[in-house]
Motif scaffolding. Structure first.
Motif, PDB file in Angstrom:
ATOM      1  N   GLU A 289     -15.298  73.610  33.135  1.00  0.00           N
ATOM      2  CA  GLU A 289     -13.895  73.969  32.906  1.00  0.00           C
ATOM      3  C   GLU A 289     -13.514  73.777  31.444  1.00  0.00           C
ATOM      4  OE1 GLU A 289     -11.229  75.167  35.083  1.00  0.00           O
ATOM      5  OE2 GLU A 289     -13.149  75.839  35.842  1.00  0.00           O
ATOM      6  N   ALA A 290     -14.045  72.733  30.807  1.00  0.00           N
ATOM      7  CA  ALA A 290     -13.771  72.516  29.381  1.00  0.00           C
ATOM      8  C   ALA A 290     -14.262  73.700  28.563  1.00  0.00           C
ATOM      9  CB  ALA A 290     -14.431  71.222  28.910  1.00  0.00           C
ATOM     10  N   VAL A 291     -15.482  74.157  28.849  1.00  0.00           N
ATOM     11  CA  VAL A 291     -16.038  75.295  28.122  1.00  0.00           C
ATOM     12  C   VAL A 291     -15.216  76.554  28.396  1.00  0.00           C
ATOM     13  CG1 VAL A 291     -18.045  76.799  27.875  1.00  0.00           C
ATOM     14  CG2 VAL A 291     -18.357  74.315  28.010  1.00  0.00           C
ATOM     15  N   ARG A 292     -14.842  76.754  29.647  1.00  0.00           N
ATOM     16  CA  ARG A 292     -14.081  77.967  30.007  1.00  0.00           C
ATOM     17  C   ARG A 292     -12.756  78.029  29.244  1.00  0.00           C
ATOM     18  NH1 ARG A 292     -10.196  79.610  33.697  1.00  0.00           N
ATOM     19  NH2 ARG A 292      -9.960  77.530  34.610  1.00  0.00           N
ATOM     20  N   HIS A 293     -12.018  76.944  29.229  1.00  0.00           N
ATOM     21  CA  HIS A 293     -10.736  76.935  28.516  1.00  0.00           C
ATOM     22  C   HIS A 293     -10.952  77.059  27.007  1.00  0.00           C
ATOM     23  CE1 HIS A 293      -7.842  76.212  31.736  1.00  0.00           C
ATOM     24  NE2 HIS A 293      -8.729  75.412  32.294  1.00  0.00           N
TER      25      HIS A 293
ATOM     26  N   GLU B 162     -11.461  78.671  19.494  1.00  0.00           N
ATOM     27  CA  GLU B 162     -11.533  77.904  18.253  1.00  0.00           C
ATOM     28  C   GLU B 162     -12.890  77.224  18.151  1.00  0.00           C
ATOM     29  OE1 GLU B 162      -9.766  73.749  17.099  1.00  0.00           O
ATOM     30  OE2 GLU B 162      -8.147  75.235  17.264  1.00  0.00           O
ATOM     31  N   PRO B 163     -13.652  77.455  17.081  1.00  0.00           N
ATOM     32  CA  PRO B 163     -15.020  76.922  17.008  1.00  0.00           C
ATOM     33  C   PRO B 163     -15.108  75.411  17.180  1.00  0.00           C
ATOM     34  CG  PRO B 163     -14.705  78.586  15.316  1.00  0.00           C
ATOM     35  CD  PRO B 163     -13.351  78.337  15.929  1.00  0.00           C
ATOM     36  N   SER B 164     -14.191  74.650  16.593  1.00  0.00           N
ATOM     37  CA  SER B 164     -14.302  73.192  16.696  1.00  0.00           C
ATOM     38  C   SER B 164     -14.125  72.734  18.137  1.00  0.00           C
ATOM     39  CB  SER B 164     -13.275  72.504  15.793  1.00  0.00           C
ATOM     40  OG  SER B 164     -11.957  72.785  16.220  1.00  0.00           O
ATOM     41  N   LEU B 165     -13.221  73.364  18.855  1.00  0.00           N
ATOM     42  CA  LEU B 165     -13.013  73.019  20.263  1.00  0.00           C
ATOM     43  C   LEU B 165     -14.217  73.431  21.102  1.00  0.00           C
ATOM     44  CD1 LEU B 165     -11.014  71.887  22.358  1.00  0.00           C
ATOM     45  CD2 LEU B 165     -10.099  74.210  22.605  1.00  0.00           C
ATOM     46  N   LEU B 166     -14.758  74.597  20.822  1.00  0.00           N
ATOM     47  CA  LEU B 166     -15.955  75.050  21.525  1.00  0.00           C
ATOM     48  C   LEU B 166     -17.130  74.113  21.269  1.00  0.00           C
ATOM     49  CD1 LEU B 166     -15.574  78.863  20.927  1.00  0.00           C
ATOM     50  CD2 LEU B 166     -16.003  77.833  23.167  1.00  0.00           C
ATOM     51  N   ALA B 167     -17.254  73.624  20.056  1.00  0.00           N
ATOM     52  CA  ALA B 167     -18.338  72.692  19.746  1.00  0.00           C
ATOM     53  C   ALA B 167     -18.241  71.441  20.599  1.00  0.00           C
ATOM     54  CB  ALA B 167     -18.305  72.328  18.261  1.00  0.00           C
ATOM     55  N   ILE B 168     -17.041  70.900  20.726  1.00  0.00           N
ATOM     56  CA  ILE B 168     -16.845  69.693  21.538  1.00  0.00           C
ATOM     57  C   ILE B 168     -17.210  69.958  22.990  1.00  0.00           C
ATOM     58  CG2 ILE B 168     -15.080  68.139  22.467  1.00  0.00           C
ATOM     59  CD1 ILE B 168     -13.605  68.507  19.741  1.00  0.00           C
ATOM     60  N   ALA B 169     -16.693  71.061  23.543  1.00  0.00           N
ATOM     61  CA  ALA B 169     -16.898  71.353  24.960  1.00  0.00           C
ATOM     62  C   ALA B 169     -18.369  71.636  25.267  1.00  0.00           C
ATOM     63  CB  ALA B 169     -16.025  72.536  25.371  1.00  0.00           C
ATOM     64  N   VAL B 170     -19.017  72.442  24.446  1.00  0.00           N
ATOM     65  CA  VAL B 170     -20.412  72.790  24.703  1.00  0.00           C
ATOM     66  C   VAL B 170     -21.313  71.572  24.511  1.00  0.00           C
ATOM     67  CG1 VAL B 170     -22.337  74.258  23.973  1.00  0.00           C
ATOM     68  CG2 VAL B 170     -20.036  75.219  24.140  1.00  0.00           C
ATOM     69  N   THR B 171     -21.012  70.739  23.526  1.00  0.00           N
ATOM     70  CA  THR B 171     -21.782  69.509  23.334  1.00  0.00           C
ATOM     71  C   THR B 171     -21.682  68.617  24.563  1.00  0.00           C
ATOM     72  OG1 THR B 171     -21.442  69.565  20.933  1.00  0.00           O
ATOM     73  CG2 THR B 171     -22.072  67.453  21.892  1.00  0.00           C
TER      74      THR B 171
ATOM     75  N   ALA C 199      -5.986  71.269  27.957  1.00  0.00           N
ATOM     76  CA  ALA C 199      -6.791  71.265  29.181  1.00  0.00           C
ATOM     77  C   ALA C 199      -8.277  71.158  28.859  1.00  0.00           C
ATOM     78  CB  ALA C 199      -6.508  72.528  29.991  1.00  0.00           C
ATOM     79  N   ALA C 200      -8.738  71.903  27.848  1.00  0.00           N
ATOM     80  CA  ALA C 200     -10.153  71.848  27.466  1.00  0.00           C
ATOM     81  C   ALA C 200     -10.539  70.435  27.032  1.00  0.00           C
ATOM     82  CB  ALA C 200     -10.436  72.844  26.345  1.00  0.00           C
ATOM     83  N   GLU C 201      -9.711  69.818  26.209  1.00  0.00           N
ATOM     84  CA  GLU C 201     -10.018  68.472  25.725  1.00  0.00           C
ATOM     85  C   GLU C 201     -10.068  67.477  26.881  1.00  0.00           C
ATOM     86  OE1 GLU C 201      -6.863  67.952  22.954  1.00  0.00           O
ATOM     87  OE2 GLU C 201      -7.965  68.858  21.274  1.00  0.00           O
ATOM     88  N   THR C 202      -9.119  67.610  27.824  1.00  0.00           N
ATOM     89  CA  THR C 202      -9.058  66.646  28.920  1.00  0.00           C
ATOM     90  C   THR C 202     -10.176  66.866  29.925  1.00  0.00           C
ATOM     91  OG1 THR C 202      -6.665  66.537  28.604  1.00  0.00           O
ATOM     92  CG2 THR C 202      -7.533  65.593  30.628  1.00  0.00           C
ATOM     93  N   TYR C 203     -10.501  68.117  30.229  1.00  0.00           N
ATOM     94  CA  TYR C 203     -11.654  68.370  31.091  1.00  0.00           C
ATOM     95  C   TYR C 203     -12.931  67.805  30.457  1.00  0.00           C
ATOM     96  CZ  TYR C 203      -9.620  71.400  34.715  1.00  0.00           C
ATOM     97  OH  TYR C 203      -8.933  71.887  35.796  1.00  0.00           O
ATOM     98  N   HIS C 204     -13.062  67.981  29.144  1.00  0.00           N
ATOM     99  CA  HIS C 204     -14.222  67.416  28.443  1.00  0.00           C
ATOM    100  C   HIS C 204     -14.267  65.900  28.642  1.00  0.00           C
ATOM    101  CE1 HIS C 204     -17.003  66.350  25.219  1.00  0.00           C
ATOM    102  NE2 HIS C 204     -16.063  65.576  24.716  1.00  0.00           N
ATOM    103  N   ASN C 205     -13.134  65.246  28.469  1.00  0.00           N
ATOM    104  CA  ASN C 205     -13.080  63.797  28.621  1.00  0.00           C
ATOM    105  C   ASN C 205     -13.379  63.368  30.052  1.00  0.00           C
ATOM    106  OD1 ASN C 205     -12.454  63.378  25.913  1.00  0.00           O
ATOM    107  ND2 ASN C 205     -10.256  63.511  26.268  1.00  0.00           N
TER     108      ASN C 205
END
Length: 334
Positions: free
Chosen positions: A189-193, A199-208, A163-169
């Protein structure tokens, strides 16, 4: 006298690697695989775990080699599930390296296998990845449809990472459409999930992703602290490409502040990592920022060279809308 029980056996290699990958310790997982000894370490499942770890920290050349070897092993033993997962990962790597037709073929084969095996989660991942290809080609409506379908599947499965990856996209598509409310909502929503996953790598993607929306809206005071936070997450996970993406955006922020020297320094650093790791789209984006910074510093010949490089790369990727957007930015004298 009671006998002392023997120590428990060490964990089986696949269990150890799987736990490291699951917990987001990708650099540790890849190091453990590299340190492994004996033919047992070339099992397809271990190769795929190592390839996943290498992909997450931007070691794309090694990831590609490991995933290809894993795929060959899965094919040899008739393992459809392993073959499906290896194909999807090879598609991700191919996408990052700019091998667009190869990536699309791998995603479509993975999706067909996922449907055959009734693997809803992998089908969602393949659909999400195919959506990214449509987005790269500038087909926003098709990308949004595929992303929304993947998101529904992830929500039914309770898969917060997906969900985080897809909201980011989704946020990326809405940002390019300048549909700011939807972009902000999706990025939030990406950041929230991602924060729930932790996981730091996922958080980096969402926050970026959220920072880039704010940057594109000219909200430098909001974007720059987000970029600092994203950089910490990327460094914590050992993700060189994640750090490079942040540096590219810092270069854009510096241009917005009129600090062209810093813009050039950040863009050059990001470009160096992107080219070394064969990340084609990131390298093109970095070349575009370099061209803008160089021209602002009066280095017209160098700027023209980087401009041509960026445009050639965008055209080669089939990203005509990105080439057109950069040309408009260049013409506007950004």
């Amino acid at each position: 006298m009671a006998s002392i029980p023997p120590p428990p056996p060490p964990p089986e290699p696949s269990e150890r690697l799987r736990e490291l990958v699951r917990s987001g310790r990708f650099a540790d997982a890849l190091a453990a695989f590299r340190a492994g000894d004996g033919p047992g370490w070339r099992r397809p499942d271990l190769l795929l775990l190592a390839a996943t770890a290498a992909t997450r920290i931007g070691e794309l050349a090694e990831a590609r080699s490991l995933a290809a070897e894993a795929l060959a092993g899965f094919r040899a033993r008739g393992d459809l599930d392993g073959r499906m997962r290896a194909l999807n990962l090879l598609g991700v790597i191919g996408f990052e390296q700019g091998r667009v037709p190869e990536a699309e073929s791998a995603f479509r084969e993975a999706l067909a296998l996922a449907q055959e095996l009734a693997d809803t989660q992998l089908a969602a991942r393949a659909a999400n990845n195919l959506a990214s290809l449509e987005h790269l080609r500038g087909r926003a409506a098709e990308a949004l449809s595929l992303y929304r379908g993947a998101l529904l599947a992830y929500q039914r499965l309770g898969d917060r990472r997906g969900a985080a990856e897809t909201y980011h996209n989704l946020g990326l598509v809405f940002r390019e459409m300048e549909n700011w409310r939807e972009a902000e909502d999706a990025a939030g929503e990406a950041v929230r999930h991602a924060e729930v996953v932790g996981e730091p790598s996922l958080l980096a993607i969402a926050v970026t992703g959220r920072a880039e929306i704010r940057l594109q809206r000219g909200e430098l005071a909001l974007a720059e602290p987000e970029l600092d936070r994203a950089a910490r997450f990327a460094r914590d996970s050992g993700d060189e490409l994640g750090v490079a993406e942040v540096r590219r955006l810092r270069a854009r922020a510096a241009i917005g502040r009129g600090d062209d020297v810093t813009a050039l320094q950040e863009a050059e650093a990001a470009y160096g990592v992107a080219t070394a790791q064969q990340a084609a789209l990131l390298a093109a984006d970095c070349a575009a920022v370099l061209a803008l910074a160089l021209r602002r510093l009066g280095r017209e010949a160098d700027a023209a060279s980087r401009r041509s490089e960026a445009l050639d790369a965008y055209h080669g990727l089939g990203a005509e809308h990105l080439a057109a957007r950069f040309e408009a930015e260049w013409a506007a004298g950004a």
